[in-house]
Design a protein around this motif. Structure first.
Motif, PDB file in Angstrom:
ATOM      1  N   ALA A   1      39.625  37.002  61.167  1.00 38.02           N
ATOM      2  CA  ALA A   1      40.916  37.609  61.319  1.00 38.02           C
ATOM      3  C   ALA A   1      41.957  36.905  60.751  1.00 38.02           C
ATOM      4  CB  ALA A   1      40.975  37.979  62.925  1.00 38.02           C
ATOM      5  N   LEU A   2      41.934  35.660  60.841  1.00 30.34           N
ATOM      6  CA  LEU A   2      43.074  34.719  60.485  1.00 30.34           C
ATOM      7  C   LEU A   2      42.839  34.720  58.940  1.00 30.34           C
ATOM      8  CD1 LEU A   2      43.297  31.729  62.637  1.00 30.34           C
ATOM      9  CD2 LEU A   2      45.074  33.321  62.156  1.00 30.34           C
ATOM     10  N   ARG A   3      41.726  34.717  58.314  1.00 34.96           N
ATOM     11  CA  ARG A   3      41.670  34.601  56.658  1.00 34.96           C
ATOM     12  C   ARG A   3      42.161  35.928  56.392  1.00 34.96           C
ATOM     13  NH1 ARG A   3      36.174  33.011  53.414  1.00 34.96           N
ATOM     14  NH2 ARG A   3      37.342  32.961  51.291  1.00 34.96           N
ATOM     15  N   GLN A   4      41.824  37.045  56.986  1.00 32.66           N
ATOM     16  CA  GLN A   4      42.574  38.454  56.345  1.00 32.66           C
ATOM     17  C   GLN A   4      43.735  38.738  56.481  1.00 32.66           C
ATOM     18  OE1 GLN A   4      39.738  41.752  57.385  1.00 32.66           O
ATOM     19  NE2 GLN A   4      41.522  43.160  57.305  1.00 32.66           N
ATOM     20  N   MET A   5      44.124  38.069  57.720  1.00 28.03           N
ATOM     21  CA  MET A   5      45.869  38.318  57.685  1.00 28.03           C
ATOM     22  C   MET A   5      46.525  37.387  56.930  1.00 28.03           C
ATOM     23  SD  MET A   5      47.835  37.534  61.388  1.00 28.03           S
ATOM     24  CE  MET A   5      48.000  35.970  61.314  1.00 28.03           C
ATOM     25  N   ALA A   6      45.730  36.129  56.579  1.00 29.78           N
ATOM     26  CA  ALA A   6      46.584  35.164  55.506  1.00 29.78           C
ATOM     27  C   ALA A   6      46.626  35.925  54.160  1.00 29.78           C
ATOM     28  CB  ALA A   6      45.720  34.102  55.405  1.00 29.78           C
ATOM     29  N   GLY A   7      45.607  37.053  53.917  1.00 30.86           N
ATOM     30  CA  GLY A   7      45.780  37.873  52.757  1.00 30.86           C
ATOM     31  C   GLY A   7      44.900  37.490  51.558  1.00 30.86           C
ATOM     32  N   ASP A   8      43.800  36.816  52.204  1.00 26.13           N
ATOM     33  CA  ASP A   8      42.457  36.615  51.071  1.00 26.13           C
ATOM     34  C   ASP A   8      41.935  37.785  50.713  1.00 26.13           C
ATOM     35  OD1 ASP A   8      43.026  33.839  51.854  1.00 26.13           O
ATOM     36  OD2 ASP A   8      41.139  33.379  52.479  1.00 26.13           O
ATOM     37  N   LEU A   9      41.614  38.905  51.751  1.00 24.67           N
ATOM     38  CA  LEU A   9      41.178  40.113  51.308  1.00 24.67           C
ATOM     39  C   LEU A   9      42.049  40.668  50.340  1.00 24.67           C
ATOM     40  CD1 LEU A   9      38.409  41.604  51.657  1.00 24.67           C
ATOM     41  CD2 LEU A   9      39.375  42.858  53.543  1.00 24.67           C
ATOM     42  N   GLY A  10      43.255  40.896  50.810  1.00 22.87           N
ATOM     43  CA  GLY A  10      44.251  41.686  49.959  1.00 22.87           C
ATOM     44  C   GLY A  10      44.360  41.081  48.581  1.00 22.87           C
ATOM     45  N   ARG A  11      44.420  39.801  48.503  1.00 21.83           N
ATOM     46  CA  ARG A  11      44.428  39.108  47.188  1.00 21.83           C
ATOM     47  C   ARG A  11      43.304  39.655  46.378  1.00 21.83           C
ATOM     48  NH1 ARG A  11      47.438  35.092  49.856  1.00 21.83           N
ATOM     49  NH2 ARG A  11      45.261  34.023  50.809  1.00 21.83           N
ATOM     50  N   LEU A  12      42.238  39.722  46.869  1.00 24.04           N
ATOM     51  CA  LEU A  12      40.982  39.961  46.021  1.00 24.04           C
ATOM     52  C   LEU A  12      41.224  41.471  45.654  1.00 24.04           C
ATOM     53  CD1 LEU A  12      38.306  39.674  45.237  1.00 24.04           C
ATOM     54  CD2 LEU A  12      37.339  40.470  47.259  1.00 24.04           C
ATOM     55  N   TYR A  13      41.739  42.485  46.464  1.00 24.24           N
ATOM     56  CA  TYR A  13      41.787  43.944  45.931  1.00 24.24           C
ATOM     57  C   TYR A  13      42.979  43.997  45.044  1.00 24.24           C
ATOM     58  CZ  TYR A  13      38.567  44.717  49.914  1.00 24.24           C
ATOM     59  OH  TYR A  13      37.377  44.666  50.724  1.00 24.24           O
ATOM     60  N   ARG A  14      43.987  43.173  45.307  1.00 25.87           N
ATOM     61  CA  ARG A  14      45.356  43.259  44.250  1.00 25.87           C
ATOM     62  C   ARG A  14      45.018  42.871  42.842  1.00 25.87           C
ATOM     63  NH1 ARG A  14      47.939  42.154  49.005  1.00 25.87           N
ATOM     64  NH2 ARG A  14      47.925  39.842  48.484  1.00 25.87           N
ATOM     65  N   ASP A  15      44.016  41.647  42.896  1.00 29.35           N
ATOM     66  CA  ASP A  15      43.452  41.327  41.715  1.00 29.35           C
ATOM     67  C   ASP A  15      42.676  42.243  40.835  1.00 29.35           C
ATOM     68  OD1 ASP A  15      42.753  39.202  39.578  1.00 29.35           O
ATOM     69  OD2 ASP A  15      40.759  39.681  40.448  1.00 29.35           O
ATOM     70  N   TRP A  16      41.670  42.872  41.642  1.00 30.34           N
ATOM     71  CA  TRP A  16      41.076  44.012  40.972  1.00 30.34           C
ATOM     72  C   TRP A  16      42.114  45.178  40.496  1.00 30.34           C
ATOM     73  CZ3 TRP A  16      36.702  44.175  45.242  1.00 30.34           C
ATOM     74  CH2 TRP A  16      35.909  43.432  44.988  1.00 30.34           C
ATOM     75  N   SER A  17      43.032  45.647  41.443  1.00 29.59           N
ATOM     76  CA  SER A  17      44.010  46.743  40.990  1.00 29.59           C
ATOM     77  C   SER A  17      44.618  46.146  39.615  1.00 29.59           C
ATOM     78  CB  SER A  17      44.974  46.725  42.148  1.00 29.59           C
ATOM     79  OG  SER A  17      44.230  47.498  43.491  1.00 29.59           O
ATOM     80  N   GLN A  18      45.314  45.152  39.728  1.00 27.44           N
ATOM     81  CA  GLN A  18      45.913  44.557  38.635  1.00 27.44           C
ATOM     82  C   GLN A  18      45.128  44.691  37.262  1.00 27.44           C
ATOM     83  OE1 GLN A  18      46.988  40.637  39.630  1.00 27.44           O
ATOM     84  NE2 GLN A  18      48.663  41.252  41.091  1.00 27.44           N
ATOM     85  N   ARG A  19      43.724  44.227  37.282  1.00 22.40           N
ATOM     86  CA  ARG A  19      42.987  44.406  36.118  1.00 22.40           C
ATOM     87  C   ARG A  19      42.652  45.836  35.611  1.00 22.40           C
ATOM     88  NH1 ARG A  19      38.532  40.365  38.456  1.00 22.40           N
ATOM     89  NH2 ARG A  19      37.156  41.385  36.790  1.00 22.40           N
ATOM     90  N   LEU A  20      42.503  46.800  36.824  1.00 24.87           N
ATOM     91  CA  LEU A  20      42.525  48.146  36.452  1.00 24.87           C
ATOM     92  C   LEU A  20      43.702  48.766  35.859  1.00 24.87           C
ATOM     93  CD1 LEU A  20      40.525  49.650  39.582  1.00 24.87           C
ATOM     94  CD2 LEU A  20      39.765  49.844  37.081  1.00 24.87           C
ATOM     95  N   THR A  21      44.742  48.202  36.404  1.00 30.06           N
ATOM     96  CA  THR A  21      46.217  48.942  35.932  1.00 30.06           C
ATOM     97  C   THR A  21      46.158  48.364  34.382  1.00 30.06           C
ATOM     98  OG1 THR A  21      47.133  48.486  37.791  1.00 30.06           O
ATOM     99  CG2 THR A  21      48.661  48.646  35.987  1.00 30.06           C
ATOM    100  N   GLN A  22      45.677  47.059  34.065  1.00 29.43           N
ATOM    101  CA  GLN A  22      45.792  46.695  32.504  1.00 29.43           C
ATOM    102  C   GLN A  22      44.861  47.791  31.841  1.00 29.43           C
ATOM    103  OE1 GLN A  22      47.401  43.693  32.093  1.00 29.43           O
ATOM    104  NE2 GLN A  22      47.036  43.283  29.854  1.00 29.43           N
ATOM    105  N   CYS A  23      43.779  48.066  32.280  1.00 26.91           N
ATOM    106  CA  CYS A  23      42.756  48.558  31.748  1.00 26.91           C
ATOM    107  C   CYS A  23      43.233  50.006  31.404  1.00 26.91           C
ATOM    108  CB  CYS A  23      41.321  48.549  32.131  1.00 26.91           C
ATOM    109  SG  CYS A  23      40.504  47.215  32.207  1.00 26.91           S
ATOM    110  N   LEU A  24      44.049  50.812  32.377  1.00 28.89           N
ATOM    111  CA  LEU A  24      44.558  52.029  32.298  1.00 28.89           C
ATOM    112  C   LEU A  24      45.642  52.099  31.392  1.00 28.89           C
ATOM    113  CD1 LEU A  24      44.471  55.023  33.263  1.00 28.89           C
ATOM    114  CD2 LEU A  24      45.878  54.167  35.251  1.00 28.89           C
ATOM    115  N   ALA A  25      46.548  50.983  31.224  1.00 36.46           N
ATOM    116  CA  ALA A  25      47.589  50.993  30.488  1.00 36.46           C
ATOM    117  C   ALA A  25      47.030  51.090  29.006  1.00 36.46           C
ATOM    118  CB  ALA A  25      48.572  50.015  30.782  1.00 36.46           C
ATOM    119  N   HIS A  26      46.044  50.211  28.721  1.00 34.88           N
ATOM    120  CA  HIS A  26      45.481  50.326  27.105  1.00 34.88           C
ATOM    121  C   HIS A  26      44.912  51.373  26.842  1.00 34.88           C
ATOM    122  CE1 HIS A  26      45.133  45.436  27.332  1.00 34.88           C
ATOM    123  NE2 HIS A  26      46.457  45.862  27.563  1.00 34.88           N
TER     124      HIS A  26
END
Length: 505
Positions: free
Chosen positions: A180-205
């Protein structure tokens, strides 16, 4: 004329995209308009305690703080505890003397002006302070989870961090706390945001290629780069999904079922693990007829133990229902502890192995292998040393049997070996929350990730047929990821189009 039509098409495409995406963003990101309301609640646990914490959040927090500490008192230095008398704003009666803290927004948990009262934890003191706050204008009691909800809408937490906070509050074991501490610290959110940023880049292209490829302003090979990026991303998501549900299992508890024939000592094993008489123990066969559950901590990992009815054919309708429920629990279990009365085993090694295989077949579904089962050979106190050696030798010779141990619930002989084996098995089922990548902890996350993978498959399917449909697949994948963190936006897509390709240059 052709140029005019093309420009109109571009303008309408951008306008439709902006309207659609802004609507999605408002629907998911915007919360209820509660900025005019100030909320308060007891943030520490209910019941008598040494210190109770009462929290306020909203535009009237400063007024509430001054009302209870005296209008002549200045607000405390932000984030610094001050000792103050707490006075009822109407009766002027002293309620308590405690610490007050002031957190001006946006530098607070909720992002709003906030305050805290640290008072003595007696019920009368808590009730008096809450009543005083409720008598002030524009203040109301907070709804369940409303402070965290405001923190989310203020951008202080994403949804995965909110869920991590909730899991931390409810954590009962060390491993749950770490995850729970690891998730609350944002580890899981950072992983999903990284994927979202890469998808955003691909969609923009892809969308830039659709809108501007006719002007020959696009770089060659853009779509090939997008294809490669999406393929890698899809592989990462699928690998993340191949976690055998370890994070979810750790969050909710490992389902361990104690099963076997009647009078093998199943209830005695439950009581031994619980360290209390959770189930009735009797020499009468068929004493346990329903499922008896108990939560235990095994080496820091949460385990939900279920003692079940002895498996046998019976004419008793009540016991027959108990046997049906026992078999159902075994099918649902993460781990089955198959309890065998070792005193009933033959002294012949071949017969021992055959008898154990028969009992396993009676308990486990045909499709299940030994990986999800431990053999517990109970009543070892009734064995001679020769019988003990014979059973252990038979277990060593048969490599197809599950891991097993001899123990006695009566004398506790072999209990430490069994607990060590059980701990290792449970840890394997959950994994260490501090090693490797962040764990997938919610069924909600899994559903959205599967939706994302299906949407990425749509891009691959339609890329050479209809690039607009293929781009819609990427957009759906991005929306699915955004629903996990609660962040679904569109402006960044347009920003990347103009930043990366310098259109109109």
């Amino acid at each position: 004329m052709h140029c005019v039509i093309r420009e109109v098409r571009r303008a309408s495409t951008f306008l439709a995209r902006a309207l659609r995406c802004s609507t999605i963003k408002r629907a998911i990101n915007d919360g209820p308009d509660s900025t005019s309301e100030t909320i308060f609640a007891l943030s520490s646990g209910q019941g008598k305690c040494g210190v109770a914490v009462i929290r306020i959040s909203g535009p009237a927090s400063a007024l509430a703080l001054r009302s209870l500490t005296g209008p002549r008192q200045s607000l405390p230095t932000p984030r610094k505890a001050m000792l103050r008398d707490l006075i009822h704003p109407h009766s002027k009666e002293m309620l308590d003397r405690g610490l007050v803290l002031w957190f001006p927004g946006p530098h607070s948990f909720t992002g709003e002006d906030s305050a805290e009262f640290h008072v003595h934890g007696g019920p009368a003191v808590i009730s008096g302070v809450l009543e005083a706050l409720g008598s002030l204008p524009n203040l109301r009691p907070a709804d369940a989870g409303e402070f965290t909800r405001r923190a989310f809408h203020a951008g202080k937490l994403d949804l995965t961090e909110v869920e991590g906070l909730g899991d931390l509050i409810h954590a009962e074991t060390e491993a749950q706390r770490r995850q729970a501490l690891r998730q609350m610290a944002g580890d899981l959110g950072r992983l999903y945001r990284d994927w979202s940023q890469r998808l955003t880049q691909c969609l923009a292209h892809v969308e830039a290629f659709i809108d501007f490829s006719e002007d020959e302003l696009m770089e060659h090979g853009v779509l090939n780069q997008v294809e490669e990026c999406l393929s890698v991303l899809r592989g990462e998501i699928e690998e993340h999904l191949r976690d055998e549900r370890k994070g979810e299992r750790l969050r909710s508890g490992v389902q361990v079922v104690i099963a076997g024939a009647t009078n093998a000592g199943k209830s005695s094993l439950l009581n031994l693990l619980c360290q209390r008489p959770a189930a009735i123990v009797s020499p009468v066969a068929g004493t346990t007829r329903d499922v008896v559950e108990s939560c235990v901590d095994i080496g820091g990992f949460p385990v939900l133990l279920s003692d079940t009815a002895g498996l046998r054919d019976t004419l008793d309708s009540v016991e027959r229902e108990g046997v049906r429920r026992a078999r159902e629990r075994v099918q649902q279990a993460d781990l089955a502890l198959v309890v065998v009365d070792s005193s009933q085993l033959s002294q012949d090694a071949l017969r021992i192995a055959a008898a154990l295989s028969t009992q396993l077949a009676e308990v486990l579904p045909a499709a299940e292998g030994p990986a999800r089962c431990l053999l517990v050979l109970n009543k070892s106190d009734l064995l001679s040393e020769e019988q003990h050696r014979g059973i252990m030798g038979a277990l060593r010779e048969r490599g197809d049997l599950p891991r097993a141990c001899l123990l006695s619930c009566h004398t506790n002989r072999g209990v430490n070996v069994f607990l060590s084996l059980l701990k290792d098995t449970v840890q394997t089922l959950c994994a260490d929350p501090l090693t490797g990548g962040p764990s997938l902890t919610q069924a909600r996350h899994r559903a959205h990730l599967l939706e994302c993978v299906r949407a990425l498959a749509q891009y691959r399917q339609y890329r050479d047929l209809d690039l607009a449909l293929a781009a819609e697949g990427v957009r759906l994948a991005l929306t699915a990821l955004g629903r996990i963190t609660g962040r679904v936006g569109a402006e960044e897509i347009l920003d990347i189009i103009f930043r990366d390709f310098c259109i109109g240059k």
